[in-house]
Design a protein around this motif. Structure first.
Motif, short mmCIF file in Angstrom:
data_model
loop_
_atom_site.label_atom_id
_atom_site.label_comp_id
_atom_site.label_asym_id
_atom_site.label_seq_id
_atom_site.Cartn_x
_atom_site.Cartn_y
_atom_site.Cartn_z
N VAL A 108 0.82 -1.21 0.00
CA VAL A 108 0.00 0.00 0.00
C VAL A 108 0.86 1.26 0.00
O VAL A 108 0.55 2.23 -0.71
CB VAL A 108 -0.93 0.01 1.23
N TYR A 109 1.92 1.26 0.77
CA TYR A 109 2.71 2.47 0.99
C TYR A 109 4.06 2.46 0.28
O TYR A 109 4.49 3.48 -0.25
CB TYR A 109 2.93 2.64 2.49
N ASP A 110 4.72 1.30 0.24
CA ASP A 110 6.09 1.25 -0.27
C ASP A 110 6.18 0.95 -1.76
O ASP A 110 7.05 1.49 -2.45
CB ASP A 110 6.91 0.22 0.52
N VAL A 111 5.33 0.08 -2.27
CA VAL A 111 5.38 -0.26 -3.70
C VAL A 111 5.14 0.96 -4.58
O VAL A 111 5.87 1.16 -5.56
CB VAL A 111 4.41 -1.40 -4.03
N PRO A 112 4.14 1.81 -4.30
CA PRO A 112 3.95 2.97 -5.18
C PRO A 112 5.14 3.92 -5.24
O PRO A 112 5.27 4.67 -6.21
CB PRO A 112 2.71 3.66 -4.59
N ALA A 113 6.01 3.89 -4.25
CA ALA A 113 7.21 4.74 -4.29
C ALA A 113 8.22 4.21 -5.29
O ALA A 113 9.15 4.91 -5.68
CB ALA A 113 7.84 4.81 -2.91
N ARG A 114 8.02 2.97 -5.74
CA ARG A 114 8.98 2.31 -6.62
C ARG A 114 8.50 2.23 -8.07
O ARG A 114 9.26 1.79 -8.95
CB ARG A 114 9.27 0.90 -6.09
N LEU A 115 7.25 2.61 -8.32
CA LEU A 115 6.68 2.50 -9.67
C LEU A 115 5.82 3.72 -9.99
O LEU A 115 5.32 4.38 -9.07
CB LEU A 115 5.79 1.24 -9.75
N PRO A 116 5.61 4.02 -11.27
CA PRO A 116 4.58 5.01 -11.61
C PRO A 116 3.26 4.55 -11.00
O PRO A 116 2.87 3.38 -11.15
CB PRO A 116 4.54 4.97 -13.14
N HIS A 117 2.57 5.44 -10.29
CA HIS A 117 1.42 4.99 -9.50
C HIS A 117 0.16 5.78 -9.80
O HIS A 117 0.21 6.99 -10.09
CB HIS A 117 1.73 5.03 -8.01
N TYR A 118 -0.98 5.07 -9.70
CA TYR A 118 -2.26 5.62 -10.09
C TYR A 118 -3.33 5.08 -9.15
O TYR A 118 -3.18 4.03 -8.53
CB TYR A 118 -2.61 5.20 -11.53
N ALA A 119 -4.43 5.80 -9.06
CA ALA A 119 -5.57 5.35 -8.25
C ALA A 119 -6.65 4.80 -9.16
O ALA A 119 -6.97 5.38 -10.20
CB ALA A 119 -6.13 6.52 -7.44
N GLY A 120 -7.22 3.67 -8.75
CA GLY A 120 -8.35 3.11 -9.48
C GLY A 120 -9.60 3.93 -9.22
O GLY A 120 -9.66 4.77 -8.32
N GLY A 121 -10.63 3.66 -10.00
CA GLY A 121 -11.88 4.42 -9.87
C GLY A 121 -12.52 4.27 -8.51
O GLY A 121 -13.14 5.21 -8.00
N LEU A 122 -12.36 3.10 -7.89
CA LEU A 122 -12.95 2.87 -6.58
C LEU A 122 -12.34 3.79 -5.53
O LEU A 122 -13.06 4.44 -4.76
CB LEU A 122 -12.74 1.41 -6.19
N VAL A 123 -11.02 3.88 -5.51
CA VAL A 123 -10.34 4.75 -4.54
C VAL A 123 -10.69 6.21 -4.79
O VAL A 123 -10.98 6.97 -3.85
CB VAL A 123 -8.82 4.53 -4.60
N LEU A 124 -10.70 6.62 -6.04
CA LEU A 124 -11.01 8.02 -6.35
C LEU A 124 -12.43 8.39 -5.93
O LEU A 124 -12.67 9.47 -5.39
CB LEU A 124 -10.83 8.27 -7.85
N ARG A 125 -13.38 7.48 -6.16
CA ARG A 125 -14.76 7.75 -5.76
C ARG A 125 -14.88 7.83 -4.25
O ARG A 125 -15.57 8.71 -3.71
CB ARG A 125 -15.67 6.65 -6.31
N GLU A 126 -14.19 6.95 -3.54
CA GLU A 126 -14.23 6.96 -2.07
C GLU A 126 -13.71 8.30 -1.53
O GLU A 126 -14.33 8.91 -0.67
CB GLU A 126 -13.39 5.82 -1.50
N VAL A 127 -12.58 8.73 -2.05
CA VAL A 127 -11.98 9.98 -1.58
C VAL A 127 -12.90 11.16 -1.89
O VAL A 127 -13.09 12.05 -1.05
CB VAL A 127 -10.59 10.17 -2.22
N GLU A 128 -13.49 11.16 -3.07
CA GLU A 128 -14.39 12.24 -3.46
C GLU A 128 -15.59 12.33 -2.51
O GLU A 128 -15.94 13.41 -2.03
CB GLU A 128 -14.89 12.00 -4.89
N VAL A 129 -16.20 11.18 -2.21
CA VAL A 129 -17.38 11.16 -1.35
C VAL A 129 -17.02 11.57 0.07
O VAL A 129 -17.71 12.39 0.70
CB VAL A 129 -18.03 9.76 -1.36
#
Length: 413
Positions: A179-200
């Motif tokens: 969750v925290y360390d892998v995205p620091a090692r690769l180009p990283h993006y949020a899926g639609g589910l995460v984006l919708r959760e954050v928006e709400v």
């Protein structure tokens, strides 16, 4: 800071690229079922749009998730194999072990996280195919508090991908390797589910339309104390049911029989009631039983007159009506936690009644994941009646408490 989206990744082109997808496949199972039977596949279904979009764009999709709380080593009780089977069914494919032959639509299930099976499964993927790694928590590095150990595991996981997508909102409050360390090692993006959760959830913590009503249930006040304290100044009404209501009733000076009670929280509940200035609404009646069982003797009594030796297992019909009335004019609703032991038929009416009242609200209605989402599906309530059903109960609560979520921070960096 902004978060890059899955759509941005797709626009960049993913054909032939390996994309690591952190999913939340931590599904419940039917107790005692052999072979293991999934009780609610809602979390699997929730991530399907992301997996399908990547697969149809020609990506080689490597899905990873945790299940339960194994102790950092393989444990057959927590294998993701049944999840792989169900994911395969939902994707219209059959699960296979190891690598998938070119041109096949089969899902490759790795029997380890980063070992020989995982390496073979990932190496064998053709464009548009999907692999699922075994339970991440079978490796101690996933949950380690030691940054070096966690980082070493993240290095191994990152080697499986050319890009990373997080669509596991239910895990973003964990500072774990995937969750925290892998995205620091690769180009990283949020899926639609995460984006919708954050928006709400940002809507709920920002300037929600009023009246703003929050419904909280579940067993323990201590589990919800931080969110109660964070929300109390912001809401117009706070409706409290579930097992936690009995500690509040005790704080008002009422006897609660054999009902669930946190004695150490009575003083805290008394202070909350005093500070609430009438915002908190407690049940006026409850369904009590002589034992915790579906065949128990039951009766509905005043919440202030629970008989000695009896335990409250649901809110009563008068309480459902009062809660529904409080919800009727709301423009924003957040619900987290069932009103009773909905898994047992005699004690499901309270949760059903409140859920149905929420579906009638003309405004934004959010179900805060966990047991609430499971109750909606178990009771057969039409999910389309809710504005948003969260996949992350704990993550939702921590967001509303104002905490920083490591998984969101990692996507913003």
């Amino acid at each position: 800071m902004t978060i890059k989206s899955l759509d941005q990744l797709l626009s960049e082109g993913v054909s032939g690229r390996r994309v690591l997808v952190r999913a939340d496949l931590n599904v419940p199972f039917v107790k005692g079922s052999d072979p293991a039977q999934i009780a609610d596949d809602g979390r699997i279904r929730a991530v399907l749009p992301t997996i399908v979009a990547l697969r149809e764009a020609g990506a080689r999709v490597v899905v990873m998730s945790h299940l339960g709380r194994p102790k950092g080593a393989p444990d057959p009780a927590f294998t993701l194999q049944p999840v792989a089977d169900r994911l395969g069914e939902l994707l219209g494919a059959d699960r296979t072990s190891g690598s998938s032959p070119e041109g096949s639509s089969a899902i490759a299930f790795a029997t380890d996280t980063v070992g020989e099976s995982a390496q073979a499964a990932v190496a064998g993927l053709a464009d548009g195919q999907v692999a699922l790694l075994e339970n991440l928590r079978f490796n101690a590095g996933e949950t380690s508090k030691d940054a070096a150990e966690r980082g070493a595991f993240a290095d191994q996981l990152a080697a499986f991908g050319d890009a990373y997508v997080d669509d596991a909102f239910g895990a973003v409050h964990r500072k774990h390797a995937s969750v925290y360390d892998v995205p620091a090692r690769l180009p990283h993006y949020a899926g639609g589910l995460v984006l919708r959760e954050v928006e709400v959830l940002r809507t709920l913590t920002g300037d929600p339309a009023r009246p703003y009503v929050v419904v909280l249930g579940g067993s323990k006040v201590s589990d919800k104390l931080a969110v109660i304290e964070a929300l109390l100044p912001k809401v117009d009404r706070l409706l409290i049911g579930g097992g936690m209501c009995f500690t509040f009733l005790k704080a008002q000076g009422h006897e609660v029989g054999a009902s669930l009670l946190q004695d150490e929280m009575v003083g805290t509940c008394r202070e909350l009631l005093e500070r609430a200035d009438g915002k908190i609404l407690l049940p006026s009646d409850v369904v009590v039983a002589d034992k915790f069982a579906a065949d128990a003797a039951t009766r509905t009594v005043s919440a202030t007159e629970i008989p000695a030796g009896w335990l409250g297992l649901d809110i009563g019909p008068a309480s459902v009506a009062e809660f529904a009335d409080a919800l009727s004019g709301a423009k924003t609703v957040f619900w987290n936690g069932p009103m009773g032991v909905f898994e047992l038929a005699p004690f499901a009416a309270g949760t059903r009644g409140v859920a149905e009242a929420i579906t009638k609200v003309d405004g934004l209605t959010v179900v805060g994941g966990g047991d609430s989402a499971a109750a909606v599906r178990a009771l057969g309530i039409d999910e389309s009646g809710f504005g948003h059903i969260s996949t992350g109960g704990g993550a939702s609560l921590e967001f509303l408490e104002g905490k920083d979520l490591p998984g969101i921070e990692a996507l913003e960096q």
